[in-house]
Design a protein around this motif. Sequence first.
Motif, PDB file in Angstrom:
ATOM      1  N   PRO A 106       0.789  -1.233   0.000  1.00  0.00           N
ATOM      2  CA  PRO A 106       0.000   0.000   0.000  1.00  0.00           C
ATOM      3  C   PRO A 106       0.819   1.278   0.000  1.00  0.00           C
ATOM      4  CG  PRO A 106      -0.095  -1.080   2.160  1.00  0.00           C
ATOM      5  CD  PRO A 106       0.569  -2.042   1.228  1.00  0.00           C
ATOM      6  N   ASP A 107       2.102   1.216   0.378  1.00  0.00           N
ATOM      7  CA  ASP A 107       2.944   2.420   0.334  1.00  0.00           C
ATOM      8  C   ASP A 107       3.664   2.552  -0.999  1.00  0.00           C
ATOM      9  OD1 ASP A 107       4.638   0.278   0.633  1.00  0.00           O
ATOM     10  OD2 ASP A 107       5.887   1.204   2.195  1.00  0.00           O
TER      11      ASP A 107
ATOM     12  N   GLY B 105       3.024   2.374  -5.511  1.00  0.00           N
ATOM     13  CA  GLY B 105       1.995   2.533  -6.538  1.00  0.00           C
ATOM     14  C   GLY B 105       2.561   3.140  -7.792  1.00  0.00           C
TER      15      GLY B 105
ATOM     16  N   TYR C 254      -4.027   7.400 -10.290  1.00  0.00           N
ATOM     17  CA  TYR C 254      -3.061   6.701  -9.428  1.00  0.00           C
ATOM     18  C   TYR C 254      -3.634   5.337  -9.088  1.00  0.00           C
ATOM     19  CZ  TYR C 254       0.070   5.599  -5.561  1.00  0.00           C
ATOM     20  OH  TYR C 254       0.987   4.991  -4.752  1.00  0.00           O
TER      21      TYR C 254
ATOM     22  N   ALA D  90      -2.645   2.266  -6.447  1.00  0.00           N
ATOM     23  CA  ALA D  90      -1.772   1.767  -5.383  1.00  0.00           C
ATOM     24  C   ALA D  90      -1.454   0.295  -5.610  1.00  0.00           C
ATOM     25  CB  ALA D  90      -2.448   1.954  -4.024  1.00  0.00           C
ATOM     26  N   ASP D  91      -0.290  -0.106  -5.153  1.00  0.00           N
ATOM     27  CA  ASP D  91       0.160  -1.493  -5.239  1.00  0.00           C
ATOM     28  C   ASP D  91       0.026  -2.029  -6.670  1.00  0.00           C
ATOM     29  OD1 ASP D  91       1.206  -3.869  -4.380  1.00  0.00           O
ATOM     30  OD2 ASP D  91      -0.671  -4.630  -3.533  1.00  0.00           O
TER      31      ASP D  91
ATOM     32  N   GLU E 294      -6.201  11.946  -4.809  1.00  0.00           N
ATOM     33  CA  GLU E 294      -6.304  11.001  -3.708  1.00  0.00           C
ATOM     34  C   GLU E 294      -4.925  10.618  -3.171  1.00  0.00           C
ATOM     35  OE1 GLU E 294      -8.412   8.316  -1.093  1.00  0.00           O
ATOM     36  OE2 GLU E 294      -8.893  10.152  -2.181  1.00  0.00           O
ATOM     37  N   LEU E 295      -3.889  10.734  -4.013  1.00  0.00           N
ATOM     38  CA  LEU E 295      -2.533  10.449  -3.549  1.00  0.00           C
ATOM     39  C   LEU E 295      -2.141  11.384  -2.413  1.00  0.00           C
ATOM     40  CD1 LEU E 295       0.174   8.940  -3.846  1.00  0.00           C
ATOM     41  CD2 LEU E 295       0.800  10.578  -5.636  1.00  0.00           C
TER      42      LEU E 295
ATOM     43  N   ARG F 250      -3.849  12.181   0.075  1.00  0.00           N
ATOM     44  CA  ARG F 250      -4.280  11.567   1.326  1.00  0.00           C
ATOM     45  C   ARG F 250      -3.461  10.325   1.649  1.00  0.00           C
ATOM     46  NH1 ARG F 250      -7.259   7.499   3.019  1.00  0.00           N
ATOM     47  NH2 ARG F 250      -7.734   6.831   0.891  1.00  0.00           N
ATOM     48  N   LEU F 251      -3.163   9.530   0.586  1.00  0.00           N
ATOM     49  CA  LEU F 251      -2.460   8.267   0.786  1.00  0.00           C
ATOM     50  C   LEU F 251      -0.986   8.471   1.127  1.00  0.00           C
ATOM     51  CD1 LEU F 251      -3.955   6.297  -2.253  1.00  0.00           C
ATOM     52  CD2 LEU F 251      -4.562   6.021   0.162  1.00  0.00           C
ATOM     53  N   ASP F 252      -0.354   9.447   0.482  1.00  0.00           N
ATOM     54  CA  ASP F 252       1.088   9.667   0.660  1.00  0.00           C
ATOM     55  C   ASP F 252       1.376  11.147   0.444  1.00  0.00           C
ATOM     56  OD1 ASP F 252       3.846   9.729   0.611  1.00  0.00           O
ATOM     57  OD2 ASP F 252       4.090   8.047  -0.763  1.00  0.00           O
TER      58      ASP F 252
END
Length: 886
Positions: free
Chosen positions: A244-245, A247, A267, A269-270, A288-289, A291-293
């Motif tokens: 998940p970290d 992508g 984007y 992920a994974d 959305e990236l 929020r994720l990273d």
Amino acid sequence: MARYVYDFIEGDRSRADVLGGKGANLAEMTRLGLPVPPGFTVTTDACRAYLATGAPPAGLFEEVNAHLREIEARLDRRLGDPVDPLLLAVRSGGRYSMPGMMETILDIGLNDATVGGLAARSGDERFAWDSYRRLIQMFGHTVHDIPPEEFAHELAAVRATAGPAGPSAGQLRDLVDTYKKIFARHVGHDFPQAPHEQLFLAIRSVFASWNSERARIYRRQERIPDDLGTAVNVMAMVFGNLGPDSGTGVAFTRDPATGAPGVYGDYLADAQGEDVVAGIRNTVPLAELGRLDPVSFRRLGEIMATLERHYRDLCDIEFTIERGRLWMLQTRVGKRTAAAAFVIAAQLVDEGLITADEALTRVTGAQLAQLMFPAFDLTGAPEPLAVGVGASPGAAVGRVVFDSAAAAAATGPVILVRRETNPDDLPGMIAAAGVLTSRGGKTSHAAVVARGMGRTCVCGAEALRIDSERGEVAVGDRVVRAGEVISIDGDSGRIWLGEIPVQPSPVARYLAGELDAEADPLVAAVHRLLGHADAVRKLGVRANADTPRDAGRARRLGATGVGLCRTEHMFLGERRSLVERLILADGPAEREAALAALLPLQRADFAGILAAMDGLPVTIRLLDPPLHEFLPPLAELTARVARAEALGEDPGRDGTLLDAVRRMHEANPMLGLRGVRLGLVVPGLFAMQVRAVAEAAAERVRAGGDPRPEIMVPLVGDVRELAAVRDEAERVLAGVDGAPEIPIGTMIEVPRAALTAGEIAAEAHFFSFGTNDLTQTTWAFSRDDVEGSFFGAYLERGIFPVSPFERIDATGVGRLIRLAVAEGRAARPGLTVGVCGEHGGDPDSVAFFAEAGLDYVSCSPYRVPIARLAAGRAAVAPTTGTSDSR
């Protein structure tokens, strides 16, 4: 000895001819200090050598190995090391972007030994075996043409039995064994375990992919030369499928659909490599990236701003995040819709990144033509069947088809419906009015290719359940079958069952004077760029117009005169009977009576056109086609007379007409009694037309107008023909009181006229090239016959890059034009020279005419804005090196 390999640090974007677009831009990013995995580029020269001989050039793989050792030293990892293996990505990269048309192979270097080392280093055995199966799948299809369905079927079966987290490491290990068996069955030997062998075969296969069917089709569509070849980029693998970290994604520095600034892209992920553009899973918006990273997102934003300032244009970026570390895999000047092209060009001027001249080179006549297409009128429209992602704007209506072959074979407009498209769908995408997919986003294969071609496209309509084998798509309880009509909106992503009516586009309404120039950002951008084109262009733009209505429309669209008024179009309909009287006239008295009846009708026609173009030149061509074209066809008359005689009836007038048609019948009327020849052998015909022009002009003068007619004599091949017609015309003009001075010129439309232009100029006030006939007579083509017979084969085999009736043949016909211009002006300094064939509205041809020194082009009214823009581009292109073709 020739050099064929360059490290990324050695190149820059100016070397795209040698390094390919991708390699040159990787080199540029490396020089800018951006995070690019280490790698090197095998040049287009090496590809061309391979394509010419079927073998890599001598010394190539020694060079590859030398550069590979530098990567190994930099990363302290070796290709084939079973403990800590270096893995490589091999990607194509031609001079011009050809998204998805050639090959990519990832994970080069994996084998039965190194897969364990990758598992240990990554701490993820599942990831390692998944990477190995990807390599066998890509390598098998790309290098050995194993049908991708063979692998896909087995992968689908494993996924169907896997848990929510996907296949386990053990399942993927078993899948690798299955893939190996598929490979061996098709190829006749085991999957190669030697990493260097994998690398060299991958490079060769990328070279060979330059001549794949889909690549050739794409080049033909985009007018990319076939002899450029592709470079090959080899870089160290970075992995987006490590959890998940990690992508992979695609980003645009502005919206490629509208041009609006902001964060745009997809984007996943994974995910690794091609997963985003392949549409395997639906992506999330790039925002959305954040929020994720947030760290990687912020760094990506900084890089995007750096690249846009550096390239001074919209940039398309591919990136991978490997366990929180951002890597840049590619950048290029991004493909965009026609609307985005105009909006972005205007924005970049406002931001001080480019000049107004440069902005003209960022838009094309073809894009302006797209913007003039109609859009849906949604007044009273039903609820949409489904909504997807608007990926490429436009309004498309057509029958549903589910495969490329059906789209290519269709006779009417169709919508190609697929789960996701792949490069093999290109023929169908070219043929379809629009493309609809249930997977993928704005950066999927369907979206990128459709935008580049100007096709309407809606992607990622997840509500669609597509069953291509049964030929149906279900939305809820509603099933739509092949052949049913749907409508798709590439702006909003909406999909309707049935046909939605269309309305004029805002740009078309603005050009027609119905909308204010500031109606919206797109209209404002078109207004600005067209205005600048008008300010800088040296080439005038007139219109081909045969009626006052056409002339008025052309003037509203920016025409500065009429370059071709075809008088034969005025003899149709009810007036045809008057022409029949002229043809059937028995002696001078009947002929003069017929001409006298035609005179006031012609005078009224000319008066209306001169009024619509008051103060601007109107070039009126005297009658050009053979007279028999105004009579019923020979076969039809023969049948009518035979029927009457069989019934014992007098065929009457039909019999007389049949005698006349037989008398005038020609095996090849295009080269027969027409044009100036007709005027010389039918007494009084041209004189009547000249008198009508003069009297119409005199009438306009008395009404306070400013008529500027010009008389053009068609199909002249010898100066004596023109002299004879001019003598008669000047006698007629001298006898009309109040007529203004009316110049007399000629069309240059046969090779002999071009070759004797110096002599003809002595009798001509102006030249106008009739490029349709000049092309026919130079090539010995009858357009109506050859376009439907062998042109398709000529285009397919590359004998023509494009039809010579669509774009001027600059080498052959163009040489005649240059010669005629030079010799005509040498004999008559200041000679006005124009062109009135349909080439006058083709942007590439307009650029040639500007360079050849013509004074104006003339085209159909609706193409006038396109010609204006192309003429402006031609005025600034010599300093920018741009072309309207790409």
